[in-house]
Design a protein around this motif. Structure first.
Motif, PDB file in Angstrom:
ATOM      1  N   LEU A 122       0.836  -1.205   0.000  1.00  0.00           N
ATOM      2  CA  LEU A 122       0.000   0.000   0.000  1.00  0.00           C
ATOM      3  C   LEU A 122       0.868   1.250   0.000  1.00  0.00           C
ATOM      4  CD1 LEU A 122      -2.859   1.221   0.209  1.00  0.00           C
ATOM      5  CD2 LEU A 122      -2.586   1.189   2.700  1.00  0.00           C
ATOM      6  N   ARG A 123       1.942   1.215   0.792  1.00  0.00           N
ATOM      7  CA  ARG A 123       2.900   2.323   0.815  1.00  0.00           C
ATOM      8  C   ARG A 123       4.280   1.742   0.506  1.00  0.00           C
ATOM      9  NH1 ARG A 123       0.373   2.682   5.985  1.00  0.00           N
ATOM     10  NH2 ARG A 123      -1.374   4.164   5.993  1.00  0.00           N
ATOM     11  N   PRO A 124       4.746   1.844  -0.717  1.00  0.00           N
ATOM     12  CA  PRO A 124       6.078   1.307  -1.029  1.00  0.00           C
ATOM     13  C   PRO A 124       7.143   1.934  -0.126  1.00  0.00           C
ATOM     14  CG  PRO A 124       4.914   1.916  -3.039  1.00  0.00           C
ATOM     15  CD  PRO A 124       4.088   2.440  -1.889  1.00  0.00           C
ATOM     16  N   PRO A 125       8.143   1.180   0.279  1.00  0.00           N
ATOM     17  CA  PRO A 125       9.176   1.719   1.170  1.00  0.00           C
ATOM     18  C   PRO A 125      10.033   2.764   0.473  1.00  0.00           C
ATOM     19  CG  PRO A 125       9.763  -0.484   0.452  1.00  0.00           C
ATOM     20  CD  PRO A 125       8.366  -0.243  -0.037  1.00  0.00           C
ATOM     21  N   TYR A 126      10.560   3.669   1.272  1.00  0.00           N
ATOM     22  CA  TYR A 126      11.383   4.768   0.785  1.00  0.00           C
ATOM     23  C   TYR A 126      12.728   4.660   1.484  1.00  0.00           C
ATOM     24  CZ  TYR A 126      12.310   9.611  -0.725  1.00  0.00           C
ATOM     25  OH  TYR A 126      12.822  10.741  -1.318  1.00  0.00           O
ATOM     26  N   TYR A 127      13.797   4.502   0.713  1.00  0.00           N
ATOM     27  CA  TYR A 127      15.073   4.251   1.391  1.00  0.00           C
ATOM     28  C   TYR A 127      16.150   5.236   0.974  1.00  0.00           C
ATOM     29  CZ  TYR A 127      17.071   1.744  -2.683  1.00  0.00           C
ATOM     30  OH  TYR A 127      17.570   1.414  -3.916  1.00  0.00           O
ATOM     31  N   HIS A 149       6.040   1.998   6.476  1.00  0.00           N
ATOM     32  CA  HIS A 149       4.821   2.123   7.264  1.00  0.00           C
ATOM     33  C   HIS A 149       3.835   1.096   6.732  1.00  0.00           C
ATOM     34  CE1 HIS A 149       1.379   4.818   9.003  1.00  0.00           C
ATOM     35  NE2 HIS A 149       1.522   3.676   9.662  1.00  0.00           N
ATOM     36  N   ILE A 150       3.745  -0.035   7.426  1.00  0.00           N
ATOM     37  CA  ILE A 150       2.825  -1.093   7.016  1.00  0.00           C
ATOM     38  C   ILE A 150       1.390  -0.622   7.215  1.00  0.00           C
ATOM     39  CG2 ILE A 150       2.007  -3.415   7.645  1.00  0.00           C
ATOM     40  CD1 ILE A 150       4.915  -4.170   8.186  1.00  0.00           C
ATOM     41  N   GLN A 151       0.512  -1.002   6.289  1.00  0.00           N
ATOM     42  CA  GLN A 151      -0.857  -0.522   6.314  1.00  0.00           C
ATOM     43  C   GLN A 151      -1.555  -0.852   7.636  1.00  0.00           C
ATOM     44  OE1 GLN A 151      -3.913  -2.816   4.144  1.00  0.00           O
ATOM     45  NE2 GLN A 151      -2.221  -4.023   3.288  1.00  0.00           N
ATOM     46  N   ASP A 152      -2.432   0.056   8.045  1.00  0.00           N
ATOM     47  CA  ASP A 152      -3.204  -0.124   9.268  1.00  0.00           C
ATOM     48  C   ASP A 152      -4.516  -0.819   8.920  1.00  0.00           C
ATOM     49  OD1 ASP A 152      -4.156  -0.051  11.815  1.00  0.00           O
ATOM     50  OD2 ASP A 152      -4.702   2.072  11.788  1.00  0.00           O
ATOM     51  N   SER A 153      -4.397  -2.066   8.488  1.00  0.00           N
ATOM     52  CA  SER A 153      -5.568  -2.819   8.045  1.00  0.00           C
ATOM     53  C   SER A 153      -6.297  -3.431   9.232  1.00  0.00           C
ATOM     54  CB  SER A 153      -5.141  -3.938   7.084  1.00  0.00           C
ATOM     55  OG  SER A 153      -6.210  -4.825   6.825  1.00  0.00           O
ATOM     56  N   THR A 154      -7.617  -3.542   9.104  1.00  0.00           N
ATOM     57  CA  THR A 154      -8.408  -4.230  10.125  1.00  0.00           C
ATOM     58  C   THR A 154      -7.985  -5.685  10.239  1.00  0.00           C
ATOM     59  OG1 THR A 154     -10.282  -2.785   9.645  1.00  0.00           O
ATOM     60  CG2 THR A 154     -10.758  -4.806  10.869  1.00  0.00           C
ATOM     61  N   ALA A 161       1.180 -10.083   5.809  1.00  0.00           N
ATOM     62  CA  ALA A 161       1.577 -10.306   4.411  1.00  0.00           C
ATOM     63  C   ALA A 161       2.528  -9.208   3.944  1.00  0.00           C
ATOM     64  CB  ALA A 161       0.340 -10.366   3.519  1.00  0.00           C
ATOM     65  N   GLU A 162       2.271  -7.946   4.336  1.00  0.00           N
ATOM     66  CA  GLU A 162       3.179  -6.864   3.950  1.00  0.00           C
ATOM     67  C   GLU A 162       4.537  -7.018   4.632  1.00  0.00           C
ATOM     68  OE1 GLU A 162       0.507  -3.199   2.321  1.00  0.00           O
ATOM     69  OE2 GLU A 162       1.856  -2.853   4.019  1.00  0.00           O
ATOM     70  N   PHE A 163       4.533  -7.402   5.906  1.00  0.00           N
ATOM     71  CA  PHE A 163       5.803  -7.640   6.594  1.00  0.00           C
ATOM     72  C   PHE A 163       6.616  -8.708   5.871  1.00  0.00           C
ATOM     73  CE2 PHE A 163       8.168 -10.264   9.672  1.00  0.00           C
ATOM     74  CZ  PHE A 163       9.062  -9.320  10.156  1.00  0.00           C
ATOM     75  N   ASN A 164       5.969  -9.782   5.464  1.00  0.00           N
ATOM     76  CA  ASN A 164       6.672 -10.864   4.770  1.00  0.00           C
ATOM     77  C   ASN A 164       7.255 -10.392   3.438  1.00  0.00           C
ATOM     78  OD1 ASN A 164       6.329 -12.854   6.717  1.00  0.00           O
ATOM     79  ND2 ASN A 164       4.323 -13.451   5.933  1.00  0.00           N
ATOM     80  N   VAL A 165       6.531  -9.546   2.731  1.00  0.00           N
ATOM     81  CA  VAL A 165       7.067  -8.991   1.481  1.00  0.00           C
ATOM     82  C   VAL A 165       8.309  -8.154   1.773  1.00  0.00           C
ATOM     83  CG1 VAL A 165       6.636  -7.300  -0.354  1.00  0.00           C
ATOM     84  CG2 VAL A 165       4.906  -9.029   0.179  1.00  0.00           C
ATOM     85  N   LEU A 166       8.238  -7.332   2.816  1.00  0.00           N
ATOM     86  CA  LEU A 166       9.369  -6.462   3.152  1.00  0.00           C
ATOM     87  C   LEU A 166      10.606  -7.265   3.522  1.00  0.00           C
ATOM     88  CD1 LEU A 166       7.395  -3.776   5.160  1.00  0.00           C
ATOM     89  CD2 LEU A 166       8.790  -3.301   3.137  1.00  0.00           C
ATOM     90  N   GLY A 195      10.591   1.708  11.074  1.00  0.00           N
ATOM     91  CA  GLY A 195       9.302   2.345  10.909  1.00  0.00           C
ATOM     92  C   GLY A 195       8.204   1.776  11.769  1.00  0.00           C
ATOM     93  N   ASP A 196       6.978   2.089  11.342  1.00  0.00           N
ATOM     94  CA  ASP A 196       5.759   1.658  12.017  1.00  0.00           C
ATOM     95  C   ASP A 196       5.261   0.399  11.321  1.00  0.00           C
ATOM     96  OD1 ASP A 196       3.277   1.256  13.103  1.00  0.00           O
ATOM     97  OD2 ASP A 196       2.498   3.264  12.656  1.00  0.00           O
ATOM     98  N   TYR A 197       5.400  -0.755  12.007  1.00  0.00           N
ATOM     99  CA  TYR A 197       5.026  -2.040  11.412  1.00  0.00           C
ATOM    100  C   TYR A 197       3.552  -2.367  11.618  1.00  0.00           C
ATOM    101  CZ  TYR A 197      10.048  -3.322  11.118  1.00  0.00           C
ATOM    102  OH  TYR A 197      11.394  -3.382  10.833  1.00  0.00           O
ATOM    103  N   ASN A 198       2.889  -1.647  12.545  1.00  0.00           N
ATOM    104  CA  ASN A 198       1.510  -1.985  12.905  1.00  0.00           C
ATOM    105  C   ASN A 198       1.365  -3.459  13.272  1.00  0.00           C
ATOM    106  OD1 ASN A 198      -0.335   0.295  12.946  1.00  0.00           O
ATOM    107  ND2 ASN A 198       0.212   0.565  10.784  1.00  0.00           N
TER     108      ASN A 198
END
Length: 310
Positions: A122-127, A149-154, A161-166, A195-198
């Motif tokens: 949802l938010r591609p990382p910026y490095y 900043h991993i998405q704040d999904s319900t 899934a986003e953490f695993n991609v990262l 960052g914020d992993y949520n």
């Protein structure tokens, strides 16, 4: 030589008097600058930067307070989110007396990582790629900070899934970017997600992220091991009549991740900043400290990692 890197989610960072969910806020740029300076940060990765003018003004305030050891610069990513109504971007501020951006031929630095799995987020990382080489007393190495900043999904499964991609796709590729040659010698590079992993980090059976996570066989054809750190709670509750500082905290969502091998090359020390008692001690109660901090700074506290070369 020791260096201090920070990560700071400054909620809806702009000049607005209301947050995205309608909470009244009035950002105190002087107070945010005090935290950055007094905690002695060298680089800070900032999430939820909604307007360049905010991080530009913060840098202006930082430089008004500067001394012979500090001179500040900034970078703003522009809009990060792929959704139309989300203005959020990323930012970096850094002490130019300690670090400089690497000059990369035909490449922007910092930049978004939109390759491989990065473009699915949802938010591609910026490095950003920084070095202390050439600074007074600086060391010959490169530091790669991947601002996330991993998405704040319900749905927690979407955040996992986003953490695993990262960790399984983005981080290995950025780690493996060619090291830069300096006078015919390769300059070592050290890479960190920040960052914020949520997502919660714990050692227990109910942990969402384990302290040590293994990346299965990846594109290089070998297993790789990563360590995610920073177990203290960092997100804050709504201000009520909290009677203790512990009551002010909600979840431990802010972390760093790096390859396990780095622990053999670097001394790493991780902690959260405690700004409620450290910078709002004049308020009469923990609840009042929390209310003032949320309005003037954020609903998260900064985290920090000290990096010392062995």
């Amino acid at each position: 030589m020791s260096y201090l890197i920070g990560s700071f989610n400054i909620r809806d960072f702009n000049f607005s008097n209301k947050s995205s969910d309608g909470e009244e806020v009035k950002r105190d740029f002087g107070k945010i600058a005090d935290i950055i300076i007094k905690e002695n940060f060298d680089i800070v990765a900032i999430q939820e930067v909604n307007a360049e003018i905010a991080i530009k003004h913060l840098t202006y305030i930082l430089n008004k307070k500067r001394d012979f050891l500090h001179e500040w610069d900034y970078d703003f990513s522009g809009k990060a989110a792929t959704t139309i109504n989300d203005p959020e971007g990323y930012g970096f501020v850094w002490n130019k007396k300690r670090f400089r951006l690497l000059e990369l031929p035909n490449k922007n630095n910092p930049t978004y990582y939109n390759c491989a799995g990065g473009k699915t987020l949802l938010r591609p990382p910026y490095y950003g790629r920084f070095t202390a080489r050439g600074m007074r007393g600086g060391t010959n190495f490169e530091l790669r900070i991947v601002n996330i900043h991993i998405q704040d999904s319900t749905y927690e499964r979407e955040r996992i899934a986003e953490f695993n991609v990262l960790v399984k796709q983005v981080l290995p590729r950025i780690c493996d970017h060619q090291e830069l040659s300096v006078q015919n010698e390769m300059m070592p590079a050290y890479t960190f997600l920040a960052g914020d992993y949520n997502l919660r980090l714990d050692k227990g059976d109910r942990a969402v992220i384990r302290i040590e996570s293994i990346t299965p066989t990846n594109y290089t054809g070998r297993n790789r091991y990563y360590k995610t750190v920073q177990e203290e709670k960092t997100s804050l509750r709504q201000a009520k009549e909290q009677s203790t500082i512990d009551d002010c905290y909600a979840s431990n969502y802010d972390h760093f991740t790096c390859e396990m091998d780095l622990t053999k090359k670097l001394f790493l020390d991780v902690d959260r900043v405690e700004p409620l008692t450290g910078y709002f001690a004049d308020e009469e109660s923990p609840g009042k400290m929390l209310d003032s901090y949320r309005k003037k700074v954020s609903d998260h506290v900064p985290i920090k990692i000290s990096i010392d070369l062995k």
